[in-house]
Structure formats: structure tokens, C-alpha cells
Design a protein around this motif. Sequence first.
Motif, PDB file in Angstrom:
ATOM      1  N   MET A   1       0.814  -1.196   0.000  1.00 33.29           N
ATOM      2  CA  MET A   1       0.000   0.000   0.000  1.00 33.29           C
ATOM      3  C   MET A   1       0.856   1.258   0.000  1.00 33.29           C
ATOM      4  N   TYR A   2       2.023   1.183   0.609  1.00 35.75           N
ATOM      5  CA  TYR A   2       2.912   2.351   0.594  1.00 35.75           C
ATOM      6  C   TYR A   2       3.255   2.728  -0.852  1.00 35.75           C
ATOM      7  N   THR A   3       3.610   1.735  -1.639  1.00 36.10           N
ATOM      8  CA  THR A   3       3.965   1.985  -3.037  1.00 36.10           C
ATOM      9  C   THR A   3       2.759   2.516  -3.805  1.00 36.10           C
ATOM     10  N   ALA A   4       1.590   1.959  -3.551  1.00 31.32           N
ATOM     11  CA  ALA A   4       0.380   2.441  -4.214  1.00 31.32           C
ATOM     12  C   ALA A   4       0.137   3.910  -3.874  1.00 31.32           C
ATOM     13  N   ARG A   6       2.333   6.104  -2.968  1.00 28.82           N
ATOM     14  CA  ARG A   6       3.376   6.919  -3.613  1.00 28.82           C
ATOM     15  C   ARG A   6       3.081   7.169  -5.081  1.00 28.82           C
ATOM     16  N   HIS A   7       2.348   6.264  -5.690  1.00 26.74           N
ATOM     17  CA  HIS A   7       2.022   6.407  -7.108  1.00 26.74           C
ATOM     18  C   HIS A   7       0.629   6.990  -7.323  1.00 26.74           C
ATOM     19  N   GLY A   8       0.063   7.564  -6.267  1.00 20.75           N
ATOM     20  CA  GLY A   8      -1.185   8.288  -6.404  1.00 20.75           C
ATOM     21  C   GLY A   8      -2.456   7.482  -6.315  1.00 20.75           C
ATOM     22  N   ILE A   9      -2.347   6.194  -5.975  1.00 25.29           N
ATOM     23  CA  ILE A   9      -3.554   5.380  -5.805  1.00 25.29           C
ATOM     24  C   ILE A   9      -4.073   5.624  -4.392  1.00 25.29           C
ATOM     25  N   GLN A  10      -5.230   6.186  -4.288  1.00 29.16           N
ATOM     26  CA  GLN A  10      -5.797   6.526  -2.992  1.00 29.16           C
ATOM     27  C   GLN A  10      -6.527   5.320  -2.403  1.00 29.16           C
ATOM     28  N   PRO A  11      -6.075   4.851  -1.241  1.00 30.40           N
ATOM     29  CA  PRO A  11      -6.758   3.724  -0.596  1.00 30.40           C
ATOM     30  C   PRO A  11      -8.100   4.180  -0.007  1.00 30.40           C
ATOM     31  N   ASP A  12      -8.971   3.215   0.236  1.00 29.72           N
ATOM     32  CA  ASP A  12     -10.242   3.571   0.875  1.00 29.72           C
ATOM     33  C   ASP A  12     -10.027   3.777   2.374  1.00 29.72           C
ATOM     34  N   ASP A  13     -11.078   4.135   3.074  1.00 27.10           N
ATOM     35  CA  ASP A  13     -10.966   4.495   4.489  1.00 27.10           C
ATOM     36  C   ASP A  13     -10.501   3.346   5.379  1.00 27.10           C
ATOM     37  N   ASP A  14     -10.718   2.118   4.973  1.00 28.84           N
ATOM     38  CA  ASP A  14     -10.363   0.979   5.817  1.00 28.84           C
ATOM     39  C   ASP A  14      -8.947   0.465   5.606  1.00 28.84           C
ATOM     40  N   THR A  15      -8.269   0.925   4.580  1.00 27.63           N
ATOM     41  CA  THR A  15      -6.971   0.358   4.221  1.00 27.63           C
ATOM     42  C   THR A  15      -5.949   0.475   5.345  1.00 27.63           C
ATOM     43  N   TRP A  16      -5.772   1.646   5.920  1.00 29.62           N
ATOM     44  CA  TRP A  16      -4.781   1.818   6.978  1.00 29.62           C
ATOM     45  C   TRP A  16      -5.168   1.023   8.215  1.00 29.62           C
ATOM     46  N   ARG A  17      -6.472   0.961   8.512  1.00 33.17           N
ATOM     47  CA  ARG A  17      -6.930   0.175   9.662  1.00 33.17           C
ATOM     48  C   ARG A  17      -6.563  -1.301   9.480  1.00 33.17           C
TER      49      ARG A  17
END
Length: 118
Positions: A1-4, A6-17
Motif C-alpha cells: 500500500m505504501y507503493t500504491a 506513492r504512485h497516487g492510488i488513494q486507498p479507501d478508508d479501511d486500508t490503513w486500519r
Amino acid sequence: MYTARRHGIQPDDDTWRVQLELLKYLEKHWWDKGSGIWEMRGPPRDFTHSKVMTWVAFDRAVKAIGHFGLEGDAAHWRALRETVHSEVCDNGFSERRNAFVQYYGGETLDAAGRLPAA
């Protein structure tokens, strides 16, 4: 997800959780011996590549906090990252082969160790 990220792919609200939950699990189990489907058959072992991937997980969590302002215990993960790094260097490296080996105490090289750093 870090790489995503960095390349502008926005994770949804649950991704970091979800990542935080995975890191909690990893904190408790990273030192477990493994025998996963991607590793050679035999008894569970401390596979060097798996331990390095643990280092990557903690490293990317630290970087995600620093680069993206996410909430988390960066100091704790820095310490874990250093612990994993020290263990891998102490136990996953063969002086005789002058290379990282497939598993701790072994002398067999692992093709995964030949992958370039990302």
C-alpha cells in the motif's frame, strides 16, 4: 500500500486500519518459523526472505506515517525494524558463502535473495 500511495492510488478508508491489524499480528509472530507454500518442503525454519519481508512491512509503516501523515507508533516500528534487521544480518548471512542464505543456519542460497531492491 505504501507503493500504491506513492504512485497516487488513494486507498479507501479501511486500508490503513487493516494494515494496522496486520502489523499487530506481525509484531507477535514475525519470529515464528515458517513452512509456507512459497518455501521449500521440510521442517519449519527461519527463512531469511520471510524475515526480510517482515522488515519491509515495518519499514513501510514508518514511511507511511512520515510521508502521508498516517497515525501510528513510528518509534515502536522503527525499533522492531532494527531488531529484525539485526537478526537477519546475524543469522541469515553466511560468512563462508559471503551471501544471505535461504534459512538461518543453512548454506543454500535463495533465488529471492537475488531480487533487486525496490
